[in-house]
Design a protein around this motif. Structure first.
Motif, PDB file in Angstrom:
ATOM      1  N   GLU A 290       0.843  -1.192   0.000  1.00  0.00           N
ATOM      2  CA  GLU A 290       0.000   0.000   0.000  1.00  0.00           C
ATOM      3  C   GLU A 290       0.874   1.237   0.000  1.00  0.00           C
ATOM      4  N   VAL A 291       0.700   2.089  -1.000  1.00  0.00           N
ATOM      5  CA  VAL A 291       1.555   3.273  -1.118  1.00  0.00           C
ATOM      6  C   VAL A 291       1.087   4.364  -0.164  1.00  0.00           C
ATOM      7  N   ASP A 292       2.017   5.286   0.113  1.00  0.00           N
ATOM      8  CA  ASP A 292       1.654   6.456   0.900  1.00  0.00           C
ATOM      9  C   ASP A 292       1.846   7.696   0.035  1.00  0.00           C
ATOM     10  N   GLY A 293       1.504   8.845   0.592  1.00  0.00           N
ATOM     11  CA  GLY A 293       1.565  10.096  -0.160  1.00  0.00           C
ATOM     12  C   GLY A 293       2.965  10.446  -0.621  1.00  0.00           C
ATOM     13  N   GLN A 294       3.976  10.191   0.220  1.00  0.00           N
ATOM     14  CA  GLN A 294       5.348  10.529  -0.131  1.00  0.00           C
ATOM     15  C   GLN A 294       5.832   9.751  -1.342  1.00  0.00           C
ATOM     16  N   THR A 295       5.440   8.453  -1.408  1.00  0.00           N
ATOM     17  CA  THR A 295       5.832   7.624  -2.547  1.00  0.00           C
ATOM     18  C   THR A 295       5.198   8.144  -3.831  1.00  0.00           C
ATOM     19  N   VAL A 296       3.936   8.544  -3.750  1.00  0.00           N
ATOM     20  CA  VAL A 296       3.238   9.079  -4.923  1.00  0.00           C
ATOM     21  C   VAL A 296       3.901  10.372  -5.398  1.00  0.00           C
ATOM     22  N   VAL A 297       4.309  11.220  -4.454  1.00  0.00           N
ATOM     23  CA  VAL A 297       4.981  12.479  -4.809  1.00  0.00           C
ATOM     24  C   VAL A 297       6.297  12.189  -5.530  1.00  0.00           C
ATOM     25  N   SER A 298       7.041  11.183  -5.054  1.00  0.00           N
ATOM     26  CA  SER A 298       8.309  10.813  -5.711  1.00  0.00           C
ATOM     27  C   SER A 298       8.051  10.318  -7.130  1.00  0.00           C
ATOM     28  N   ALA A 299       6.995   9.532  -7.317  1.00  0.00           N
ATOM     29  CA  ALA A 299       6.649   9.042  -8.661  1.00  0.00           C
ATOM     30  C   ALA A 299       6.272  10.202  -9.574  1.00  0.00           C
ATOM     31  N   LEU A 300       5.550  11.189  -9.035  1.00  0.00           N
ATOM     32  CA  LEU A 300       5.193  12.375  -9.823  1.00  0.00           C
ATOM     33  C   LEU A 300       6.436  13.167 -10.220  1.00  0.00           C
ATOM     34  N   LYS A 301       7.401  13.252  -9.304  1.00  0.00           N
ATOM     35  CA  LYS A 301       8.654  13.945  -9.619  1.00  0.00           C
ATOM     36  C   LYS A 301       9.404  13.229 -10.731  1.00  0.00           C
ATOM     37  N   ALA A 302       9.330  11.883 -10.733  1.00  0.00           N
ATOM     38  CA  ALA A 302       9.973  11.114 -11.800  1.00  0.00           C
ATOM     39  C   ALA A 302       9.330  11.441 -13.142  1.00  0.00           C
ATOM     40  N   CYS A 303       8.009  11.511 -13.171  1.00  0.00           N
ATOM     41  CA  CYS A 303       7.298  11.882 -14.412  1.00  0.00           C
ATOM     42  C   CYS A 303       7.683  13.290 -14.854  1.00  0.00           C
ATOM     43  N   THR A 304       7.819  14.182 -13.883  1.00  0.00           N
ATOM     44  CA  THR A 304       8.202  15.566 -14.180  1.00  0.00           C
ATOM     45  C   THR A 304       9.587  15.618 -14.792  1.00  0.00           C
ATOM     46  N   SER A 305      10.519  14.895 -14.201  1.00  0.00           N
ATOM     47  CA  SER A 305      11.899  14.878 -14.683  1.00  0.00           C
ATOM     48  C   SER A 305      11.986  14.330 -16.103  1.00  0.00           C
ATOM     49  N   LEU A 306      11.202  13.292 -16.391  1.00  0.00           N
ATOM     50  CA  LEU A 306      11.214  12.672 -17.721  1.00  0.00           C
ATOM     51  C   LEU A 306      10.297  13.380 -18.715  1.00  0.00           C
ATOM     52  N   LYS A 307       9.525  14.361 -18.197  1.00  0.00           N
ATOM     53  CA  LYS A 307       8.485  15.024 -19.009  1.00  0.00           C
ATOM     54  C   LYS A 307       7.545  13.987 -19.629  1.00  0.00           C
ATOM     55  N   ASN A 308       7.236  12.978 -18.820  1.00  0.00           N
ATOM     56  CA  ASN A 308       6.394  11.864 -19.256  1.00  0.00           C
ATOM     57  C   ASN A 308       4.944  12.153 -18.863  1.00  0.00           C
ATOM     58  N   ARG A 309       4.255  12.876 -19.740  1.00  0.00           N
ATOM     59  CA  ARG A 309       2.896  13.308 -19.442  1.00  0.00           C
ATOM     60  C   ARG A 309       1.914  12.131 -19.431  1.00  0.00           C
ATOM     61  N   ILE A 310       2.157  11.132 -20.273  1.00  0.00           N
ATOM     62  CA  ILE A 310       1.231  10.000 -20.361  1.00  0.00           C
ATOM     63  C   ILE A 310       1.217   9.209 -19.055  1.00  0.00           C
ATOM     64  N   THR A 311       2.421   8.860 -18.550  1.00  0.00           N
ATOM     65  CA  THR A 311       2.505   8.159 -17.270  1.00  0.00           C
ATOM     66  C   THR A 311       1.982   9.045 -16.145  1.00  0.00           C
ATOM     67  N   GLY A 312       2.234  10.349 -16.262  1.00  0.00           N
ATOM     68  CA  GLY A 312       1.729  11.281 -15.254  1.00  0.00           C
ATOM     69  C   GLY A 312       0.215  11.276 -15.180  1.00  0.00           C
ATOM     70  N   ARG A 313      -0.439  11.219 -16.334  1.00  0.00           N
ATOM     71  CA  ARG A 313      -1.912  11.168 -16.345  1.00  0.00           C
ATOM     72  C   ARG A 313      -2.422   9.861 -15.751  1.00  0.00           C
ATOM     73  N   THR A 314      -1.722   8.758 -16.074  1.00  0.00           N
ATOM     74  CA  THR A 314      -2.100   7.458 -15.494  1.00  0.00           C
ATOM     75  C   THR A 314      -1.975   7.507 -13.977  1.00  0.00           C
ATOM     76  N   LEU A 315      -0.897   8.117 -13.513  1.00  0.00           N
ATOM     77  CA  LEU A 315      -0.681   8.252 -12.069  1.00  0.00           C
ATOM     78  C   LEU A 315      -1.747   9.149 -11.448  1.00  0.00           C
TER      79      LEU A 315
END
Length: 739
Positions: A246-271
């Motif tokens: 079960e994920v927590d908020g901090q893990t989700v924020v880190s995943a969002l930062k990864a999408c931001t760094s990669l400019k991966n909008r598609i994965t970001g929308r899925t997230l």
């Protein structure tokens, strides 16, 4: 002589219970009131277990009472009791008086693990990591056994210092003592390694049999920080699919930062969908991260949607969206958002003001800039370097250099950014002398320039027609050890190239240590501009051998080099290879350069055919038609029908630009069609189109003079005639020698 009564705890059990209960409930004032009441009645405290709650109350609300209580302990002679001394140490440690804590520790007859834990934790808590680690190592030699909380603090101290060998020592100690089985200690070790070496962190993570959400979160955020965002996203997906953790908020924020760094909008929308499913969208921190992710992935509309549906917003939420709108060129929307911000009674902070200043820079609106300056003064932000430096920059972009200089002069403390910004401001406003003087003043203040400072200086020096100033800037870059840096070296070679000194450009290029696509592209453009198209193609090959892929600028530079060098077949072959690779999508600018390539090679029919194909999907604009018109001027066997069509399109696309009229006039003049040539020159006058005349520059007595055709400057005419006469004499002498 009357002595105060010493009463045993058994007779005061009710009083003792009250103090302890008040301490548990953190009613510190009540604890001290109970103590003071009995103290005034002559009762002296001797029960060791009561000193700890009393001293905790003192550390919370009254340091003076704590010192007084310490004095009472000394007076009663009970300071030799280890538990009481520990309580006094804890009091001084919590109030930040580590010297007093150490004095109590050194004066203790018997010390236990609690004593050392308090001392070590105190130093680390107050930021003295080196002393805390030293005391820990010293205590270990004496057989000290730390508690879990102290051990976690020591690990955090090593984490903050970033010392790998100390981290490895701590790892070995944890294995030896069995502390590695404690999840909080193990996760702290993982976090420590993640901040120092992800390789070691991965090894620890792989050896963990039971990985909780904290361990996964540490690894994901660690990979994002170390620039391996694709690995971070893979770990996040593995965490969800394989282990069902079960994920927590901090893990989700880190995943969002990864999408931001990669400019991966598609994965970001899925997230984003996952966040909505789990109900995390109510978390303001996650909501702000979503706004930031969409903004940096160039999707301001979705950023606005994420902001719009946030149940609670703070100033960070507003600023994140405002910054996103500015970065994505939505300047009008940014102003509207600020209006909404004011209506919502949200007070702007420094970040808000900096973003608004960027909007001012876009609109070059002096009025808004002055208004924001007023707000800056009203909010007491005049000491905020980021705001003040941005003000200087924006005033310059609004062509208010006097205001920029005034703000700069009022700065009490200037850093490298401040000086660099002022140099850039003068350069932007066409005042290179003033820019260079600011740099000289900076050097007199012993402020060390950085790469940006030198770049601004190089730009200022490139205003001069002679090479003396740019060479001086190059020398300064060498002395500062910056000439071999990629960004500085690239700027220097570009300057030499613009002056036609391609030999020095090549020398500078070879001295750049870490060449990248930008430096290679600049050197390719330099070779093309200075008539060395073959060298440009060789550089392209060398670039690809180093594993550096060309970008859109590289491709444009190669096409331009082939075009100006007459390498028609090579240019066409390269463009076909570029299209097939599909690594970079060709833009209108690339196609315009291809039209220029074909036109210069006399292939006007092919160039016209290419434009016709482009016109079906988009408006090719003036650049492509202008290139074709230039080709018509130099090609004497061109199709007259094509010429008429091209002239029509060029004048329709840019009716107020004199270049099209002049090209058309010159084209007809080259064919001796003088009436047509004269007609287009007359059109320039009739339509009052401004003509920017070409000019030549000569140097006389270290001064630079500019003149155009028909110039009647008598001084220049005399100098030119004298020069021509000298040349004529030299030619005569050469002729005599040859004969």
């Amino acid at each position: 002589m009357n002595h105060p009564a010493i009463i045993s705890v058994s007779k005061l059990s009710n009083w003792v219970t009250q103090i302890k209960q008040s301490s548990i409930n953190k009613r510190w004032q009540e604890v001290l009131s109970l103590y003071n009441h009995k103290n005034k009645s002559g009762v002296q405290l001797t029960e060791p277990s009561l000193f700890h709650p009393l001293l905790k109350a003192c550390s919370a609300i009254s340091f003076t009472h704590g010192e007084s209580l310490h004095a009472s302990v000394i007076k009663l002679g009970v300071e030799s009791c280890t538990s009481i001394a520990n309580s006094i140490m804890d009091f001084y440690s919590k109030t930040g008086l580590m010297n007093s804590t150490l004095n109590v520790f050194n004066g203790m007859e018997t010390r236990d693990s609690v004593s050392r834990n308090i001392l070590i934790s105190g130093y680390i808590d107050h930021g003295d990591f080196d002393r805390g680690i030293y005391l820990f190592m010293q205590a270990r030699e004496l057989g000290f056994e730390p508690n879990v909380s102290t051990l976690v603090l020591v690990i955090q101290a090593i984490h903050n210092l970033g010392i790998l060998h100390e981290a490895q020592k701590m790892h070995g100690y944890m294995i030896k003592t069995g502390f590695l089985s404690v999840s909080s200690v193990r996760n702290s070790l993982l976090l420590m390694y993640a901040s120092i070496s992800m390789e070691f962190a991965q090894k620890v993570f792989d050896e963990m049999s039971d990985r909780d959400v904290i361990a996964w979160s540490v690894m994901i955020s660690g990979y994002v920080r170390s620039g391996k965002s694709h690995v971070a996203l893979a770990a996040f997906k593995e965490m969800l699919s394989q282990f069902r953790t079960e994920v927590d908020g901090q893990t989700v924020v880190s995943a969002l930062k990864a999408c931001t760094s990669l400019k991966n909008r598609i994965t970001g929308r899925t997230l984003h969908g996952f966040i909505l499913h789990k109900g995390f969208h109510h978390d303001m921190f996650i909501g702000n991260s979503l706004i930031d992710m969409y903004s940096k992935c160039n999707d301001p509309d979705f950023a606005f949607q994420a902001w719009k549906y946030m149940p609670i917003r703070n100033i960070v939420s507003w600023n994140s969206l405002l910054s996103g709108l500015v970065c994505n060129g939505k300047h009008s929307e940014a102003i509207n958002l600020f209006d909404s911000m004011q209506k919502s009674k949200i007070e702007p902070d420094a970040v808000t003001l900096v973003n608004l200043l960027q909007v001012c820079k876009h609109f070059a609106n002096p009025l808004i800039c002055k208004c924001i300056h007023t707000v800056t003064l009203r909010k007491n932000h005049e000491l905020n370097k980021l705001i003040i430096n941005t003000l200087v920059d924006v005033y310059a972009k609004c062509n208010l250099i006097c205001f920029a200089e005034k703000v700069f002069n009022l700065m009490k403390i200037r850093d490298t950014v401040s000086w660099s910004t002022m140099i850039a401001a003068f350069t932007h406003c066409g005042l290179p002398d003033e820019a260079i003087e600011v740099f000289n003043e900076m050097m007199r203040t012993q402020e060390k320039p950085n790469a940006v400072t030198v770049l601004n200086l190089i730009e200022a020096c490139s205003y001069y027609s002679e090479m003396k100033r740019p060479k001086s800037a190059h020398g300064i870059a060498i002395r500062l050890g910056l000439a071999t840096e990629t960004i500085v070296g690239t700027a220097i070679l570009d300057v030499y190239s613009s002056y036609g000194d391609i030999v020095t450009s090549k020398k500078v290029f070879h001295q750049i240590i870490n060449k990248n696509v930008i430096s290679f592209s600049a050197m390719i453009a330099a070779c093309g501009m200075n008539g060395l198209p073959r060298d440009a193609l060789c550089l392209l090959t060398e670039m690809e051998m180093h594993g550096i892929k060309p970008n859109s600028v590289t491709i444009l530079s190669v096409l331009s080099a082939c075009s100006h060098g007459g390498l028609i077949n090579e240019g066409l072959s390269f463009f076909q290879k570029f299209i097939k690779s599909q690594e970079v999508k060709p833009s209108l600018e690339h196609y315009s350069c291809l039209v220029d390539l074909l036109s210069r090679g006399g292939k006007l029919d092919l160039a016209m055919e290419l434009i016709d194909q482009l016109e079906k999907g988009q408006n090719v604009g003036a650049s492509a038609w202008g290139a074709l018109l230039s080709g018509c001027r130099t090609s004497y066997n061109g199709n007259n029908n094509i010429q008429e069509i091209v002239v029509k399109h060029v004048l329709e696309s840019e009716p107020n630009n004199s270049n099209g009229y002049m090209l058309a006039s010159n084209m007809y003049a080259a064919r001796s069609l003088w009436d047509a040539a004269a007609r287009f020159r007359a059109m320039v006058k009739d339509k009052q189109v401004k003509v920017v005349a070409g000019y030549s520059m000569v140097h006389v007595d270290n001064a630079c003079f500019k003149f155009i055709a028909g110039d009647r400057n008598q001084f220049l005419l005399k100098e030119i005639f004298d020069t021509v006469e000298e040349l004529h004499k030299c030619m005569k002498m050469k002729k005599i020698q040859v004969n």
